[in-house]
Design an enzyme around this catalytic site. Structure first.
Site, PDB file in Angstrom:
ATOM      1  N   GLN A  56       0.834  -1.207   0.000  1.00 50.18           N
ATOM      2  CA  GLN A  56       0.000   0.000   0.000  1.00 50.18           C
ATOM      3  C   GLN A  56       0.869   1.258   0.000  1.00 50.18           C
ATOM      4  O   GLN A  56       1.089   1.879  -1.036  1.00 50.18           O
ATOM      5  CB  GLN A  56      -0.904  -0.022   1.228  1.00 50.18           C
ATOM      6  CG  GLN A  56      -1.794   1.196   1.393  1.00 50.18           C
ATOM      7  CD  GLN A  56      -2.739   1.024   2.564  1.00 50.18           C
ATOM      8  OE1 GLN A  56      -3.745   0.340   2.448  1.00 50.18           O
ATOM      9  NE2 GLN A  56      -2.414   1.637   3.695  1.00 50.18           N
ATOM     10  N   ASP A  57       1.392   1.638   1.143  1.00 51.23           N
ATOM     11  CA  ASP A  57       2.305   2.767   1.253  1.00 51.23           C
ATOM     12  C   ASP A  57       3.273   2.487   2.399  1.00 51.23           C
ATOM     13  O   ASP A  57       3.111   1.499   3.114  1.00 51.23           O
ATOM     14  CB  ASP A  57       1.556   4.097   1.420  1.00 51.23           C
ATOM     15  CG  ASP A  57       0.717   4.186   2.689  1.00 51.23           C
ATOM     16  OD1 ASP A  57       0.484   3.141   3.327  1.00 51.23           O
ATOM     17  OD2 ASP A  57       0.276   5.298   3.040  1.00 51.23           O
ATOM     18  N   PRO A  58       4.301   3.300   2.593  1.00 50.86           N
ATOM     19  CA  PRO A  58       5.341   2.974   3.580  1.00 50.86           C
ATOM     20  C   PRO A  58       4.819   2.992   5.013  1.00 50.86           C
ATOM     21  O   PRO A  58       3.769   3.560   5.317  1.00 50.86           O
ATOM     22  CB  PRO A  58       6.375   4.082   3.375  1.00 50.86           C
ATOM     23  CG  PRO A  58       6.076   4.684   2.048  1.00 50.86           C
ATOM     24  CD  PRO A  58       4.606   4.537   1.857  1.00 50.86           C
ATOM     25  N   ILE A 118       1.940   3.357  -3.447  1.00 51.23           N
ATOM     26  CA  ILE A 118       2.146   4.764  -3.105  1.00 51.23           C
ATOM     27  C   ILE A 118       3.442   4.804  -2.308  1.00 51.23           C
ATOM     28  O   ILE A 118       3.444   4.484  -1.121  1.00 51.23           O
ATOM     29  CB  ILE A 118       0.982   5.316  -2.267  1.00 51.23           C
ATOM     30  CG1 ILE A 118      -0.352   5.048  -2.960  1.00 51.23           C
ATOM     31  CG2 ILE A 118       1.157   6.809  -2.007  1.00 51.23           C
ATOM     32  CD1 ILE A 118      -1.548   5.243  -2.070  1.00 51.23           C
ATOM     33  N   LEU A 127      -1.587   6.570   4.096  1.00 50.36           N
ATOM     34  CA  LEU A 127      -2.393   6.896   2.912  1.00 50.36           C
ATOM     35  C   LEU A 127      -2.532   8.399   2.674  1.00 50.36           C
ATOM     36  O   LEU A 127      -3.409   8.825   1.926  1.00 50.36           O
ATOM     37  CB  LEU A 127      -3.781   6.246   2.982  1.00 50.36           C
ATOM     38  CG  LEU A 127      -3.821   4.753   2.678  1.00 50.36           C
ATOM     39  CD1 LEU A 127      -5.250   4.221   2.841  1.00 50.36           C
ATOM     40  CD2 LEU A 127      -3.309   4.460   1.283  1.00 50.36           C
TER      41      LEU A 127
END
Length: 215
Positions: A56-58, A118, A127
């Site tokens: 998803q994202d870090p 992302i 997010l």
């Protein structure tokens, strides 16, 4: 700033410049650190990618974010909840003991790209960069080009699965599960826990599997 995967057209676009300027305006208040933004790509040359695991994202905490999806610094002794869930599946699926380190770079040495759809987020705000169009263009190009090469993709979570439409399914194989965060599987029809993604990926790779075992 030098860019890996030089053939990507994104690096030569106004969107890339706009992205860098946006990051400059944040004055470092994001993860991962600027030096690690493209680390996932730098560690696995385009022609070496055999598996692409898309998250998803870090991690929103600077102490965890490394530029590799789900990986944390070798010296970090506590594991974030998402990595704990990954290691639980690792143990259940492969019957290996839980690793002492959350550093996953040994997987990248074997052609596993650990990419976040992302690749950045503001500190403590997961997010927070979801609606930045520049990231979407970059991830779309990466996934589309890899999809033409005939590799194995594993998309973890709804954000990652948004990019499955970029793949040539006649050439590449796809595994989809929920995100491995503790809450990710609650209402999912394809929960991460029990998915056996490690053995499923190797089954799709055939005679040249990944050695998932971590020290």
């Amino acid at each position: 700033m030098s860019f890996p995967w030089q053939h990507l057209s994104f690096w030569k676009t106004g969107e890339c410049q706009a992205l860098l300027e946006r990051l400059d305006g944040l004055k470092g208040n994001y993860t991962p650190a600027r030096r690690d933004l493209w680390r996932a790509l730098s560690l696995v040359p385009f022609g070496n990618v055999r598996v692409c695991i898309v998250g998803q994202d870090p991690y929103p905490s600077p102490k965890y974010a490394t530029g590799l999806a789900f990986s944390i610094p070798k010296e970090e002794k506590t594991f974030p909840p998402t990595l704990q869930q990954i290691f639980k599946e690792y143990e259940d699926d492969l019957h290996y003991p839980i690793p002492k380190s959350g550093d996953l770079t040994s997987w990248t040495d074997q052609g596993v790209l650990l990419w976040n759809a992302i690749p950045v987020c503001l500190e403590a705000r997961p997010l927070s960069a979801y609606d930045w169009p520049e990231w979407r263009l970059l991830s779309e190009e990466i996934i589309k080009q890899l999809g033409e090469r005939g590799i194995v993709f594993c998309f973890l979570g709804g954000v990652a699965r948004e990019f499955t439409k970029e793949i040539n399914l006649e050439r590449s194989k796809v595994i989809e599960t929920s995100h491995p965060s503790p809450r990710g599987s609650i209402h999912s029809k394809t929960p991460f826990q029990g998915s056996r993604i490690f053995t499923r990926i190797n089954a799709l790779l055939g005679s040249n599997p990944i050695n998932w075992r971590l020290s």
